[in-house]
Design an enzyme around this catalytic site. Structure first.
Site, PDB file in Angstrom:
ATOM      1  CG  HIS A  33      -0.699  34.675  20.156  1.00 11.44           C
ATOM      2  ND1 HIS A  33      -1.783  35.123  20.859  1.00 11.44           N
ATOM      3  CD2 HIS A  33       0.314  34.567  21.043  1.00 11.44           C
ATOM      4  CE1 HIS A  33      -1.447  35.278  22.123  1.00 11.44           C
ATOM      5  NE2 HIS A  33      -0.177  34.944  22.263  1.00 11.44           N
TER       6      HIS A  33
ATOM      7  CD  GLU B 186       3.057  37.693  20.444  1.00 12.85           C
ATOM      8  OE1 GLU B 186       3.533  36.623  20.030  1.00 12.85           O
ATOM      9  OE2 GLU B 186       3.301  38.130  21.565  1.00 12.85           O
TER      10      GLU B 186
ATOM     11  CG  HIS C 261       8.636  35.697  22.232  1.00 15.48           C
ATOM     12  ND1 HIS C 261       8.178  35.583  20.948  1.00 15.48           N
ATOM     13  CD2 HIS C 261       7.626  36.255  22.940  1.00 15.48           C
ATOM     14  CE1 HIS C 261       6.941  36.045  20.878  1.00 15.48           C
ATOM     15  NE2 HIS C 261       6.583  36.456  22.078  1.00 15.48           N
ATOM     16  CD  GLU C 262       7.425  35.554  27.095  1.00 16.38           C
ATOM     17  OE1 GLU C 262       6.896  36.674  27.142  1.00 16.38           O
ATOM     18  OE2 GLU C 262       6.844  34.556  26.652  1.00 16.38           O
TER      19      GLU C 262
ATOM     20  CG  HIS D  54       6.517  40.600  24.441  1.00 16.47           C
ATOM     21  ND1 HIS D  54       5.730  41.204  23.503  1.00 16.47           N
ATOM     22  CD2 HIS D  54       6.257  39.265  24.340  1.00 16.47           C
ATOM     23  CE1 HIS D  54       5.022  40.296  22.853  1.00 16.47           C
ATOM     24  NE2 HIS D  54       5.334  39.110  23.336  1.00 16.47           N
TER      25      HIS D  54
END
Length: 536
Positions: free
Chosen positions: A438, A374, A350-351, A354
């Site tokens: 989020h 997100e 996920h990071e 980004h």
């Protein structure tokens, strides 16, 4: 837990999952359109080597002045080429930043599409830039004071405002002369802060603010015995992945700055103690790299063959993980009482996703664009989890289901019905831009699920789903593989910094038309899935 590593062995072909950049808080058509059939090859990007990509960007920059004139920009406006994507059908998408009278234009990014059918442009903002002057009546010191005040409102500790820079603010409404001030410090939960504050250079009014550090949350991780790529230096092995751009994994040893110490070991068998968190982070980075390369032909986060790096054991009892574009790195805390490092595979992926967003569309981490930012990480986190085919963590449409943040086994988010978490939104509505990113990500996550699997009840890999629609319609999915290709193409060739839900709909329709044709079942499914979450 012991984790085995083999030098120069590529990480498991289909081995780990990608998760989201912020896990939780405790119209232009390109390419030719076929009337039917799967055009999956023509609209997909060609894989360019690092040198080919650099050459393409340099070529675009050499012709930037002519391009600016051709697309109708004024003589005061200049283009700076940032990325080039070439499709198999010959279409070229060039992403530019813009300046006005030498000043950066925030929200001025645009994409020029060159196809057989002609040239078209996607702009972050269509407004014309025509400032009466670039002389500011407001002193920089006043802008800095305003920014520090905004940081105080956010309860940012150790706030330190950098010198404001003069810019043109074009992300919202009529472009105006402004200052951008970056205030660094520490957020309430211990996460570093890079708060960007935009101040009107005439009135001193705060126009906008957003946090550049994109966060995630969790409490545990487990991925079983996994292969790693390491490097031997002298008699020591290092968590240094030479097969993937030199990705390194460091032990911060509870520090909050710098890189700490590179993980080393006397043998190439890793695990136990402080090493386990490093192994999980290193493995997560490897499989995420493999996913983007094998599925989309993307050579690293920035598509330049260079790796980011990972830092584990951040802070003391820090229950979070985050991506920072300024360090180009992922950072993981150790959880409550330093007992459960947040190095789960889905968090790692996920990071890193980004980072991909930052390198492409640069979706601003606020408002509707922040929710889409997100969701992009959730979408690719889910896609990589299925790609990994890991028996310990099977693919599903649950976000953060392994980290047990609530202590009751419930996941952080649900893609089939986002509102099941109690905060996320199932569908778009006019005020969703004011919701925390989020949770405003919910409609886009829901869209991806519907596009992939369709509405109604079903069981996938042992998990039961029941996805509703806002209008009571029945949606038939096209499969996750096609859905993820459509989202990726839209992200890399259609989305800009301030893309909202309406523009995301247009962008994904354009992507589907390019990949599969504008009369295809895939194109129609994209339209149906957006309608099902109230984006029409």
């Amino acid at each position: 837990m012991r984790l085995t590593a083999t030098p120069r062995t590529t990480a498991l072909r289909a081995a780990a999952l990608v998760a989201s950049a912020a896990m939780v808080v405790v119209g232009v058509q390109t390419g030719s359109a076929s009337a039917s059939g799967d055009r999956d090859s023509g609209g997909l990007p060609l894989t360019l080597s690092a040198s080919q990509r650099t050459a393409a960007i340099q070529e675009a920059q050499s012709g930037a002045s002519a391009t600016a004139a051709k697309i109708g920009l004024s003589g005061k406006e200049k283009l700076i080429a940032r990325d080039v994507v070439k499709d198999a059908d010959g279409t070229v998408h060039t992403r530019y930043e813009r300046t006005y009278d030498g000043l950066p234009v925030l929200g001025g990014d645009l994409i020029v599409h060159e196809a057989k059918a002609g040239r078209s442009v996607t702009k972050a903002n269509d407004a014309t830039i025509a400032l009466p002057s670039t002389d500011a009546s407001l002193a920089p010191a006043a802008a800095k004071k305003s920014a520090l005040s905004a940081a105080a409102d956010q309860k940012t500790a150790k706030a330190d405002g950098q010198a404001p820079r003069k810019v043109v603010w074009a992300a919202q409404g009529k472009p105006v002369l402004a200052y951008e001030t970056v205030v660094t410090g520490v957020q309430k939960d211990g996460t570093p802060s890079e708060l960007h504050v935009i101040t009107d250079a005439a009135s001193g009014k705060k126009l906008y603010q957003y946090e550049a550090i994109e966060t995630g949350t969790g409490t545990s991780t487990y991925s079983g015995t996994v292969p790693l790529t390491t490097t031997k230096s002298g008699s020591q092995y290092q968590l240094n992945d030479g097969a993937r751009g030199g990705h390194k994994t460091y032990d911060l040893n509870q520090g909050t700055s710098g890189t700490g110490s590179l993980f080393t070991n006397s043998t190439d068998t890793w695990g136990g103690g402080r090493q386990t968190a490093g192994v999980d982070a290193h493995y997560g980075a490897a499989v995420t790299w493999d996913f983007y390369k094998n599925v989309f032909g993307r050579n690293g986060i920035r598509n330049d063959g260079k790796a980011a790096y990972s830092r584990v054991h951040y802070g003391n009892s820090y229950v979070n993980a985050f991506w920072s574009d300024s360090c180009f790195c992922m950072t993981y805390g150790d959880g409550q009482n330093n007992k459960n490092p947040l190095t789960a595979l889905d968090v790692a992926a996920h990071e890193m996703s980004h980072g991909v967003t930052a390198a492409t569309a640069k979706l601003v981490y606020s408002g509707e664009s922040g929710g889409l930012n997100e969701a992009t990480s959730d979408i690719f986190g889910t896609a990589v989890e299925f790609y990994a085919n890991n028996k310990t963590d099977v693919g599903d449409y649950l976000i953060g289901e392994k980290i047990n943040i609530y202590g009751d086994g419930k996941p952080l988010r649900y893609m089939d019905k986002p509102s099941k978490d109690g905060k996320s939104k199932d569908s778009w509505y006019s005020g969703i831009g004011g919701v925390d990113v989020h949770y405003s990500s919910g409609p886009a996550n829901h869209f991806f699920y519907l596009l992939s699997e369709g509405s109604g009840k079903k069981t996938i890999n042992g998990v039961d789903y029941d996805s509703p629609t806002a209008d009571g319609s029945k949606v038939t999915g096209i499969g996750r593989d096609k859905a993820q290709k459509i989202w990726y193409k839209a992200l890399t060739t259609q989305f800009t910094s301030n893309t909202n839900y309406a523009k995301a709909r247009t962008g994904t329709l354009n992507a589907a038309a390019s990949l599969y044709g504008n009369n295809s079942a895939e194109y129609k499914a994209v339209a149906a899935a957006w309608s099902a979450i109230n984006v029409k």
